[in-house]
Design a protein around this motif. Structure first.
Motif, PDB file in Angstrom:
ATOM      1  N   ALA A 256       0.840  -1.204   0.000  1.00 31.11           N
ATOM      2  CA  ALA A 256       0.000   0.000   0.000  1.00 31.11           C
ATOM      3  C   ALA A 256       0.871   1.248   0.000  1.00 31.11           C
ATOM      4  CB  ALA A 256      -0.918   0.004   1.223  1.00 31.11           C
ATOM      5  N   THR A 257       0.358   2.331  -0.541  1.00 32.44           N
ATOM      6  CA  THR A 257       1.079   3.594  -0.603  1.00 32.44           C
ATOM      7  C   THR A 257       0.356   4.636   0.234  1.00 32.44           C
ATOM      8  OG1 THR A 257       1.826   3.106  -2.845  1.00 32.44           O
ATOM      9  CG2 THR A 257       1.918   5.404  -2.150  1.00 32.44           C
ATOM     10  N   LEU A 258       1.090   5.295   1.117  1.00 35.78           N
ATOM     11  CA  LEU A 258       0.529   6.364   1.932  1.00 35.78           C
ATOM     12  C   LEU A 258       0.315   7.582   1.043  1.00 35.78           C
ATOM     13  CD1 LEU A 258      -0.270   7.442   4.735  1.00 35.78           C
ATOM     14  CD2 LEU A 258       2.128   8.144   5.005  1.00 35.78           C
ATOM     15  N   ILE A 259      -0.903   8.072   1.011  1.00 35.38           N
ATOM     16  CA  ILE A 259      -1.232   9.222   0.164  1.00 35.38           C
ATOM     17  C   ILE A 259      -1.135  10.518   0.954  1.00 35.38           C
ATOM     18  CG2 ILE A 259      -3.064  10.318  -1.190  1.00 35.38           C
ATOM     19  CD1 ILE A 259      -4.028   7.471  -1.828  1.00 35.38           C
ATOM     20  N   ILE A 260      -1.606  10.515   2.188  1.00 36.56           N
ATOM     21  CA  ILE A 260      -1.581  11.706   3.028  1.00 36.56           C
ATOM     22  C   ILE A 260      -1.531  11.250   4.479  1.00 36.56           C
ATOM     23  CG2 ILE A 260      -4.091  11.910   3.135  1.00 36.56           C
ATOM     24  CD1 ILE A 260      -3.701  14.982   3.065  1.00 36.56           C
ATOM     25  N   SER A 261      -0.892  12.030   5.310  1.00 34.90           N
ATOM     26  CA  SER A 261      -0.887  11.734   6.741  1.00 34.90           C
ATOM     27  C   SER A 261      -1.157  13.023   7.491  1.00 34.90           C
ATOM     28  CB  SER A 261       0.442  11.126   7.180  1.00 34.90           C
ATOM     29  OG  SER A 261       1.470  12.079   7.117  1.00 34.90           O
ATOM     30  N   GLY A 262      -1.631  12.890   8.669  1.00 31.28           N
ATOM     31  CA  GLY A 262      -1.908  14.067   9.482  1.00 31.28           C
ATOM     32  C   GLY A 262      -3.229  13.919  10.192  1.00 31.28           C
ATOM     33  N   LYS A 263      -3.623  14.968  10.852  1.00 32.39           N
ATOM     34  CA  LYS A 263      -4.860  14.974  11.622  1.00 32.39           C
ATOM     35  C   LYS A 263      -5.880  15.859  10.917  1.00 32.39           C
ATOM     36  CE  LYS A 263      -6.617  16.046  16.248  1.00 32.39           C
ATOM     37  NZ  LYS A 263      -7.699  16.946  15.929  1.00 32.39           N
ATOM     38  N   ILE A 264      -7.089  15.363  10.822  1.00 32.19           N
ATOM     39  CA  ILE A 264      -8.185  16.175  10.284  1.00 32.19           C
ATOM     40  C   ILE A 264      -8.596  17.141  11.383  1.00 32.19           C
ATOM     41  CG2 ILE A 264     -10.533  16.172   9.381  1.00 32.19           C
ATOM     42  CD1 ILE A 264      -9.950  13.279   8.410  1.00 32.19           C
ATOM     43  N   SER A 265      -8.686  18.416  11.057  1.00 35.85           N
ATOM     44  CA  SER A 265      -9.009  19.425  12.072  1.00 35.85           C
ATOM     45  C   SER A 265     -10.434  19.250  12.583  1.00 35.85           C
ATOM     46  CB  SER A 265      -8.846  20.836  11.499  1.00 35.85           C
ATOM     47  OG  SER A 265      -9.877  21.097  10.560  1.00 35.85           O
ATOM     48  N   ASP A 266     -10.638  19.669  13.819  1.00 36.17           N
ATOM     49  CA  ASP A 266     -11.975  19.619  14.410  1.00 36.17           C
ATOM     50  C   ASP A 266     -12.964  20.458  13.596  1.00 36.17           C
ATOM     51  OD1 ASP A 266     -11.092  17.938  16.435  1.00 36.17           O
ATOM     52  OD2 ASP A 266     -10.675  19.602  17.812  1.00 36.17           O
ATOM     53  N   GLU A 267     -12.466  21.559  13.043  1.00 38.41           N
ATOM     54  CA  GLU A 267     -13.339  22.417  12.232  1.00 38.41           C
ATOM     55  C   GLU A 267     -13.825  21.685  10.985  1.00 38.41           C
ATOM     56  OE1 GLU A 267     -10.246  23.423  13.297  1.00 38.41           O
ATOM     57  OE2 GLU A 267     -10.970  24.693  14.938  1.00 38.41           O
ATOM     58  N   GLN A 268     -12.934  20.933  10.341  1.00 39.93           N
ATOM     59  CA  GLN A 268     -13.328  20.179   9.155  1.00 39.93           C
ATOM     60  C   GLN A 268     -14.320  19.083   9.515  1.00 39.93           C
ATOM     61  OE1 GLN A 268     -12.533  20.746   5.813  1.00 39.93           O
ATOM     62  NE2 GLN A 268     -14.179  19.299   5.581  1.00 39.93           N
ATOM     63  N   ILE A 269     -14.055  18.388  10.605  1.00 42.33           N
ATOM     64  CA  ILE A 269     -14.970  17.333  11.049  1.00 42.33           C
ATOM     65  C   ILE A 269     -16.350  17.917  11.318  1.00 42.33           C
ATOM     66  CG2 ILE A 269     -15.467  15.690  12.905  1.00 42.33           C
ATOM     67  CD1 ILE A 269     -12.396  15.257  13.084  1.00 42.33           C
ATOM     68  N   ALA A 270     -16.391  19.106  11.910  1.00 42.66           N
ATOM     69  CA  ALA A 270     -17.676  19.753  12.216  1.00 42.66           C
ATOM     70  C   ALA A 270     -18.476  20.034  10.953  1.00 42.66           C
ATOM     71  CB  ALA A 270     -17.442  21.047  12.996  1.00 42.66           C
ATOM     72  N   THR A 271     -17.786  20.321   9.823  1.00 40.90           N
ATOM     73  CA  THR A 271     -18.518  20.584   8.588  1.00 40.90           C
ATOM     74  C   THR A 271     -19.166  19.319   8.037  1.00 40.90           C
ATOM     75  OG1 THR A 271     -16.645  20.227   7.081  1.00 40.90           O
ATOM     76  CG2 THR A 271     -16.938  22.452   7.971  1.00 40.90           C
ATOM     77  N   TRP A 272     -18.635  18.147   8.406  1.00 39.08           N
ATOM     78  CA  TRP A 272     -19.193  16.875   7.940  1.00 39.08           C
ATOM     79  C   TRP A 272     -20.286  16.369   8.867  1.00 39.08           C
ATOM     80  CZ3 TRP A 272     -13.617  14.701   7.688  1.00 39.08           C
ATOM     81  CH2 TRP A 272     -12.967  15.233   6.573  1.00 39.08           C
ATOM     82  N   GLY A 273     -20.299  16.850  10.107  1.00 36.75           N
ATOM     83  CA  GLY A 273     -21.238  16.335  11.094  1.00 36.75           C
ATOM     84  C   GLY A 273     -20.600  15.174  11.836  1.00 36.75           C
ATOM     85  N   ASP A 274     -21.098  14.906  13.010  1.00 37.49           N
ATOM     86  CA  ASP A 274     -20.558  13.842  13.852  1.00 37.49           C
ATOM     87  C   ASP A 274     -21.368  12.579  13.633  1.00 37.49           C
ATOM     88  OD1 ASP A 274     -19.534  12.183  15.751  1.00 37.49           O
ATOM     89  OD2 ASP A 274     -19.870  13.511  17.432  1.00 37.49           O
ATOM     90  N   THR A 275     -20.769  11.611  12.944  1.00 39.44           N
ATOM     91  CA  THR A 275     -21.470  10.350  12.657  1.00 39.44           C
ATOM     92  C   THR A 275     -20.823   9.181  13.405  1.00 39.44           C
ATOM     93  OG1 THR A 275     -20.118   9.977  10.705  1.00 39.44           O
ATOM     94  CG2 THR A 275     -22.228  11.122  10.383  1.00 39.44           C
TER      95      THR A 275
END
Length: 51
Positions: A29-48
């Protein structure tokens, strides 16, 4: 997915993440991106998480 620890072992998210990462690398497998998704971005998706 549910994870149940044997006996009195404590959960360790870091070890699970490391194990999964090492397995994926071992199968090519190839790593495409690493890091933490910001709380602000998660909030735009809603908490599922509890859906």
């Amino acid at each position: 997915m549910r994870v149940k620890m044997d006996g009195d072992k404590e959960w360790n998210q870091y070890l699970l993440d490391k194990s999964v990462s090492e397995h994926l690398i071992s199968i090519g497998a190839t790593l495409i991106i690493s890091g933490k998704i910001s709380d602000e971005q998660i909030a735009t998706w809603g908490d599922t998480r509890n859906a």
